[in-house]
Scaffold this motif. Structure first.
Motif, PDB file in Angstrom:
ATOM      1  N   TRP A   1       0.827  -1.205   0.000  1.00 56.29           N
ATOM      2  CA  TRP A   1       0.000   0.000   0.000  1.00 56.29           C
ATOM      3  C   TRP A   1       0.864   1.258   0.000  1.00 56.29           C
ATOM      4  CZ3 TRP A   1      -5.085  -0.532  -0.810  1.00 56.29           C
ATOM      5  CH2 TRP A   1      -5.662  -1.768  -0.527  1.00 56.29           C
ATOM      6  N   GLY A   2       0.352   2.290  -0.663  1.00 56.35           N
ATOM      7  CA  GLY A   2       1.017   3.585  -0.657  1.00 56.35           C
ATOM      8  C   GLY A   2       0.625   4.401   0.562  1.00 56.35           C
ATOM      9  N   GLU A   3       1.070   5.633   0.588  1.00 61.38           N
ATOM     10  CA  GLU A   3       0.755   6.516   1.701  1.00 61.38           C
ATOM     11  C   GLU A   3      -0.744   6.832   1.748  1.00 61.38           C
ATOM     12  OE1 GLU A   3       3.063  10.021   1.231  1.00 61.38           O
ATOM     13  OE2 GLU A   3       4.999   9.014   1.535  1.00 61.38           O
ATOM     14  N   THR A   4      -1.219   7.111   2.944  1.00 60.61           N
ATOM     15  CA  THR A   4      -2.616   7.522   3.110  1.00 60.61           C
ATOM     16  C   THR A   4      -2.764   8.956   2.599  1.00 60.61           C
ATOM     17  OG1 THR A   4      -2.890   6.089   5.029  1.00 60.61           O
ATOM     18  CG2 THR A   4      -4.478   7.875   4.754  1.00 60.61           C
ATOM     19  N   GLU A   5      -3.713   9.166   1.698  1.00 61.14           N
ATOM     20  CA  GLU A   5      -4.014  10.494   1.178  1.00 61.14           C
ATOM     21  C   GLU A   5      -5.433  10.878   1.600  1.00 61.14           C
ATOM     22  OE1 GLU A   5      -2.801  10.918  -2.996  1.00 61.14           O
ATOM     23  OE2 GLU A   5      -1.732   9.005  -2.814  1.00 61.14           O
ATOM     24  N   GLY A   6      -5.816  12.097   1.361  1.00 68.96           N
ATOM     25  CA  GLY A   6      -7.113  12.565   1.820  1.00 68.96           C
ATOM     26  C   GLY A   6      -8.286  11.767   1.288  1.00 68.96           C
ATOM     27  N   TRP A   7      -8.174  11.230   0.094  1.00 67.77           N
ATOM     28  CA  TRP A   7      -9.263  10.479  -0.538  1.00 67.77           C
ATOM     29  C   TRP A   7      -9.181   8.984  -0.258  1.00 67.77           C
ATOM     30  CZ3 TRP A   7      -7.633   6.562  -3.600  1.00 67.77           C
ATOM     31  CH2 TRP A   7      -6.300   6.626  -4.062  1.00 67.77           C
ATOM     32  N   GLY A   8      -7.950   8.464   0.074  1.00 69.57           N
ATOM     33  CA  GLY A   8      -7.764   7.029   0.248  1.00 69.57           C
ATOM     34  C   GLY A   8      -6.309   6.638   0.085  1.00 69.57           C
ATOM     35  N   ALA A   9      -6.059   5.434  -0.458  1.00 74.30           N
ATOM     36  CA  ALA A   9      -4.690   4.940  -0.635  1.00 74.30           C
ATOM     37  C   ALA A   9      -4.620   4.080  -1.894  1.00 74.30           C
ATOM     38  CB  ALA A   9      -4.234   4.135   0.575  1.00 74.30           C
ATOM     39  N   TRP A  10      -3.471   4.128  -2.566  1.00 79.16           N
ATOM     40  CA  TRP A  10      -3.232   3.323  -3.757  1.00 79.16           C
ATOM     41  C   TRP A  10      -2.594   1.989  -3.397  1.00 79.16           C
ATOM     42  CZ3 TRP A  10      -5.295   4.582  -8.245  1.00 79.16           C
ATOM     43  CH2 TRP A  10      -5.480   5.928  -8.592  1.00 79.16           C
ATOM     44  N   THR A  11      -2.905   0.958  -4.189  1.00 77.68           N
ATOM     45  CA  THR A  11      -2.036  -0.216  -4.195  1.00 77.68           C
ATOM     46  C   THR A  11      -0.788   0.180  -4.965  1.00 77.68           C
ATOM     47  OG1 THR A  11      -2.968  -1.101  -6.251  1.00 77.68           O
ATOM     48  CG2 THR A  11      -4.004  -1.788  -4.180  1.00 77.68           C
ATOM     49  N   VAL A  12       0.366  -0.297  -4.508  1.00 77.43           N
ATOM     50  CA  VAL A  12       1.636   0.029  -5.155  1.00 77.43           C
ATOM     51  C   VAL A  12       2.340  -1.274  -5.491  1.00 77.43           C
ATOM     52  CG1 VAL A  12       3.868   1.167  -4.908  1.00 77.43           C
ATOM     53  CG2 VAL A  12       1.823   2.216  -3.926  1.00 77.43           C
ATOM     54  N   GLY A  13       2.585  -1.502  -6.774  1.00 84.08           N
ATOM     55  CA  GLY A  13       3.178  -2.755  -7.203  1.00 84.08           C
ATOM     56  C   GLY A  13       2.117  -3.768  -7.577  1.00 84.08           C
ATOM     57  N   PRO A  14       2.509  -5.012  -7.753  1.00 88.40           N
ATOM     58  CA  PRO A  14       1.575  -6.026  -8.271  1.00 88.40           C
ATOM     59  C   PRO A  14       0.526  -6.505  -7.276  1.00 88.40           C
ATOM     60  CG  PRO A  14       3.710  -7.021  -7.806  1.00 88.40           C
ATOM     61  CD  PRO A  14       3.886  -5.541  -7.632  1.00 88.40           C
ATOM     62  N   GLN A  15       0.745  -6.323  -5.951  1.00 86.01           N
ATOM     63  CA  GLN A  15      -0.220  -6.865  -4.995  1.00 86.01           C
ATOM     64  C   GLN A  15      -0.221  -6.069  -3.696  1.00 86.01           C
ATOM     65  OE1 GLN A  15      -1.011 -11.225  -4.644  1.00 86.01           O
ATOM     66  NE2 GLN A  15      -0.149 -10.999  -2.582  1.00 86.01           N
ATOM     67  N   ALA A  16      -1.399  -5.908  -3.126  1.00 82.00           N
ATOM     68  CA  ALA A  16      -1.561  -5.283  -1.805  1.00 82.00           C
ATOM     69  C   ALA A  16      -2.461  -6.174  -0.971  1.00 82.00           C
ATOM     70  CB  ALA A  16      -2.160  -3.887  -1.935  1.00 82.00           C
ATOM     71  N   GLU A  17      -2.199  -6.224   0.341  1.00 82.49           N
ATOM     72  CA  GLU A  17      -2.908  -7.168   1.197  1.00 82.49           C
ATOM     73  C   GLU A  17      -3.519  -6.495   2.417  1.00 82.49           C
ATOM     74  OE1 GLU A  17       0.092 -10.008   2.173  1.00 82.49           O
ATOM     75  OE2 GLU A  17      -0.149 -11.120   0.298  1.00 82.49           O
ATOM     76  N   LEU A  18      -4.628  -7.078   2.860  1.00 82.52           N
ATOM     77  CA  LEU A  18      -5.280  -6.701   4.114  1.00 82.52           C
ATOM     78  C   LEU A  18      -5.388  -7.940   4.992  1.00 82.52           C
ATOM     79  CD1 LEU A  18      -8.332  -4.635   2.782  1.00 82.52           C
ATOM     80  CD2 LEU A  18      -6.250  -3.704   3.791  1.00 82.52           C
ATOM     81  N   GLU A  19      -5.407  -7.729   6.310  1.00 82.87           N
ATOM     82  CA  GLU A  19      -5.627  -8.824   7.239  1.00 82.87           C
ATOM     83  C   GLU A  19      -6.644  -8.382   8.276  1.00 82.87           C
ATOM     84  OE1 GLU A  19      -2.391 -11.550   8.693  1.00 82.87           O
ATOM     85  OE2 GLU A  19      -2.869 -10.551  10.600  1.00 82.87           O
ATOM     86  N   LEU A  20      -7.765  -9.105   8.339  1.00 82.60           N
ATOM     87  CA  LEU A  20      -8.850  -8.776   9.248  1.00 82.60           C
ATOM     88  C   LEU A  20      -9.073  -9.929  10.218  1.00 82.60           C
ATOM     89  CD1 LEU A  20     -11.437  -7.275   6.722  1.00 82.60           C
ATOM     90  CD2 LEU A  20      -9.683  -6.070   8.014  1.00 82.60           C
ATOM     91  N   ARG A  21      -9.126  -9.603  11.510  1.00 81.49           N
ATOM     92  CA  ARG A  21      -9.428 -10.587  12.545  1.00 81.49           C
ATOM     93  C   ARG A  21     -10.760 -10.223  13.191  1.00 81.49           C
ATOM     94  NH1 ARG A  21      -4.471 -13.221  14.601  1.00 81.49           N
ATOM     95  NH2 ARG A  21      -2.725 -12.501  13.303  1.00 81.49           N
ATOM     96  N   PHE A  22     -11.525 -11.241  13.547  1.00 81.06           N
ATOM     97  CA  PHE A  22     -12.832 -11.046  14.158  1.00 81.06           C
ATOM     98  C   PHE A  22     -12.818 -11.577  15.580  1.00 81.06           C
ATOM     99  CE2 PHE A  22     -13.345 -11.600   9.611  1.00 81.06           C
ATOM    100  CZ  PHE A  22     -14.268 -10.632   9.252  1.00 81.06           C
ATOM    101  N   GLU A  23     -13.623 -10.953  16.463  1.00 82.39           N
ATOM    102  CA  GLU A  23     -13.802 -11.542  17.778  1.00 82.39           C
ATOM    103  C   GLU A  23     -14.462 -12.916  17.650  1.00 82.39           C
ATOM    104  OE1 GLU A  23     -12.717 -10.954  20.646  1.00 82.39           O
ATOM    105  OE2 GLU A  23     -11.980  -8.904  20.488  1.00 82.39           O
ATOM    106  N   GLU A  24     -15.457 -13.003  16.795  1.00 83.63           N
ATOM    107  CA  GLU A  24     -16.080 -14.279  16.459  1.00 83.63           C
ATOM    108  C   GLU A  24     -16.157 -14.362  14.941  1.00 83.63           C
ATOM    109  OE1 GLU A  24     -19.763 -15.112  18.319  1.00 83.63           O
ATOM    110  OE2 GLU A  24     -19.058 -14.704  20.342  1.00 83.63           O
ATOM    111  N   THR A  25     -15.472 -15.338  14.363  1.00 77.27           N
ATOM    112  CA  THR A  25     -15.428 -15.442  12.913  1.00 77.27           C
ATOM    113  C   THR A  25     -16.822 -15.700  12.354  1.00 77.27           C
ATOM    114  OG1 THR A  25     -13.183 -16.329  12.996  1.00 77.27           O
ATOM    115  CG2 THR A  25     -14.439 -16.700  10.970  1.00 77.27           C
ATOM    116  N   PRO A  26     -17.309 -14.860  11.438  1.00 74.93           N
ATOM    117  CA  PRO A  26     -18.620 -15.118  10.824  1.00 74.93           C
ATOM    118  C   PRO A  26     -18.596 -16.442  10.066  1.00 74.93           C
ATOM    119  CG  PRO A  26     -17.859 -12.870  10.358  1.00 74.93           C
ATOM    120  CD  PRO A  26     -16.701 -13.604  10.955  1.00 74.93           C
ATOM    121  N   VAL A  27     -19.627 -17.241  10.238  1.00 75.07           N
ATOM    122  CA  VAL A  27     -19.675 -18.542   9.560  1.00 75.07           C
ATOM    123  C   VAL A  27     -20.496 -18.465   8.275  1.00 75.07           C
ATOM    124  CG1 VAL A  27     -19.301 -19.872  11.658  1.00 75.07           C
ATOM    125  CG2 VAL A  27     -21.628 -19.246  10.999  1.00 75.07           C
TER     126      VAL A  27
END
Length: 564
Positions: A436-462
């Protein structure tokens, strides 16, 4: 420490100790006194030894009622970036922990172990960092669980954006994470709005607990012979402090037989206008200072409770008076758009909302509540029966002890339905991994071929989930087409194709992907955005920007796949 852990030998057998460091104790009418008294009473009921520390400047009479030691130096000022030099602000923050030496000396006198606990009823970046430093210097058997209760919003309540103080919460939490036994430090919050703010600012897991209140067994007063409205005002009541007479006059026009009980907090009383003579006859003024039992009796003497507050401060923070009214089975009239209004919507309170702190708006809401009296009173009593003592300090301490006994990772959590704002650094970065690129006022760009997110839940939705993204593809005349593959755990979920000549052109648009149901014990949700041909503005001859841009993200959220 006065002596090393090795010199101490094995911990002596004794009842566990709960240390409560209360830096705020202005007067008996405050939530702080009520809360400290509740912790003391609850700890004793559980067989723990309470040790309360209060400021050296505290009223000796209040300290004596709490059996508290008045040893605390003034709490350090809340750090913030102002007009001064940044380096100076940072130096002051890192040096501030030294001013808390007296606190740790008092705590160490009890030779606490991992079976004990320390509670700070208020959050503070300097205290958070100092707690991590203190634990870092102790052996495993001598590391008590430490709890911070977040009572203030680390963000601007009106905008949700960072304030001058916000970076120091993040800095303190990052410093804490680098310390040994940081998982022994727990951040407590009272509602989901506060949970979101604290989780994302501090990039750390938080734990929901009830609003802690001292709830002794108070004999129920006789039901009021006349309909009686209990009005509570504090320093957040805004114009209602000076226009209360207009509000009461308007309600009396509806029903002249109605009576009022009015209570100002000490800070608010000094700013309030005197009541006009034509309405004063209908009002009983409640003293600002009351014994806890007398204060709670106010609720049993009224028909309904008006929380005469402005909305903004309560968009995230929780009202203790509201919690008390709900426990006593009273309908509530509250500002819209607040945690109190959310309680009504979620069935944790019965009442009516008012649109603003304009006396006319509040009066209209009160009259509606009076007209709906039987229905609201029945609902309020039912809620009180379902949640007895829910907001007691005993419940909070029981929750703390359960947390202390368990093993917890402190990675931040995401709740289904919450929106992630990629234009707000403090809202998104805790979930972003590489690409990911820097945070800008509107959002953020992916930079390069891939960008990733990781989300954890208190209880994983089934159930299956719907991923939605407000996306800005990087398209130009020289780079007219791009494709983004969306994957979860390496499995392709969707492909989004963007072209400069399609219906949206270069404008942002909402994109979706369906994520299949996962098992309850599934780990973090890892989402990858793969861009087939990212392009740099430099290579296209548009600017000196060397970044290879692909997909711009403004907002992202997950919901149940069946939700619209």
């Amino acid at each position: 420490m006065s002596k090393s852990d090795a010199e101490r030998g094995p911990p002596a057998a004794r009842p566990p100790t709960l240390v409560v460091a209360g830096f705020s104790l202005p007067d008996q009418s405050s939530h702080f006194f009520n809360e400290l008294l509740g912790y003391k009473t609850a700890a004793e009921a559980l067989g723990w030894t309470p040790k309360l520390f209060v400021p050296r400047t505290a009223d000796p009479g209040l300290a004596a009622q709490l059996a508290a030691s008045a040893v605390l130096a003034p709490r350090p000022a809340l750090p913030g970036f102002g007009a001064g030099e940044v380096a100076g602000c940072l130096d002051a923050f890192f040096a501030a922990a030294e001013s808390l030496a007296g606190l740790w000396t008092a705590i160490e006198a009890d030779e606490l172990t991992s079976k004990d606990a320390i509670l700070f009823p208020e959050d503070h970046p300097v205290l958070i960092r100092a707690a991590g430093l203190w634990l870092d210097g102790r052996a495993p058997g001598y590391r008590p669980a430490i709890f911070f209760r977040f009572v203030g919003n680390p963000l601007n309540s009106a905008t949700g954006q960072p304030t001058a103080h916000t970076p120091f919460y993040r800095l303190a939490s990052r410093d804490l994470r680098a310390r040994a036994a940081h998982e022994r430090v727990f951040f407590l919050v009272n509602n989901s709005a506060m949970a979101r703010a604290v989780t994302r600012v501090c990039s750390r897991r938080v734990f929901l607990t009830p609003m802690p209140k001292f709830m002794p067994d108070v004999p129920q007063a006789a039901a009021p012979k006349q309909t009686t409205i209990y009005i509570h005002l504090n320093e957040r009541s805004g114009r209602l402090l000076t226009e209360l007479s207009a509000l009461i006059r308007r309600v009396l026009q509806f029903d002249p037989s109605i009576r009022f009980m009015v209570k100002f907090t000490l800070n608010a009383a000094a700013r309030a206008a005197p009541l006009d003579r034509d309405v004063a006859f209908a009002v009983e003024m409640i003293p600002a200072e009351q014994e806890p039992a007398a204060y709670l009796t106010n609720f049993s003497r009224c028909t309904l409770v008006l929380l005469a507050y402005e909305a903004e401060p309560y968009t995230v923070i929780t009202s203790g008076v509201c919690a008390e009214a709900v426990v006593f089975g009273k309908p509530i009239v509250v500002p819209a758009g607040t945690t109190m209004a959310l309680d009504i919507a979620n069935g944790r309170g019965a009442g009516i909302e008012f649109a603003s702190a304009d006396p006319e708006h509040v009066a209209v809401a009160l009259i509606e509540a009076l007209r709906s009296g039987p229905r609201l009173q029945t609902a309020a009593r039912g809620i009180a029966q379902r949640t007895p003592k829910e907001h007691s300090c005993l419940r909070v301490i029981e929750r703390m002890l359960a947390l202390a006994r368990g093993q917890h990772d402190m990675e931040p959590r995401y709740s289904l339905g919450e929106q992630i704002d990629f234009g707000n650094y403090c809202d998104c970065r805790c979930f972003m991994r590489g690409g990911w690129g820097e945070t800008e006022g509107w959002g953020a760009w992916t930079v390069g071929p891939q960008a990733e997110l990781e989300l954890r839940f208190e209880e994983t939705p089934v159930e299956a989930m719907r991923l939605k993204v407000l996306a800005h593809p990087y398209l130009t005349a020289g780079h007219p087409r791009t494709r983004v593959s969306v994957s979860v755990e390496g499995q392709l979920m969707a492909e989004w194709v963007f072209a400069v000549d399609d219906a949206h052109g270069t404008e942002p648009r909402e994109c979706e992907a369906i994520i299949p149901a996962r098992s309850r014990d599934a780990g973090p949700l890892r989402i990858a955005f793969s861009v087939d041909k990212p392009a740099s503005p430099l290579a296209l001859g548009l600017s000196a920007d060397r970044r290879e841009l692909g997909l711009g993200v403004s907002k992202l959220w997950l919901s149940a796949a069946g939700a619209k």
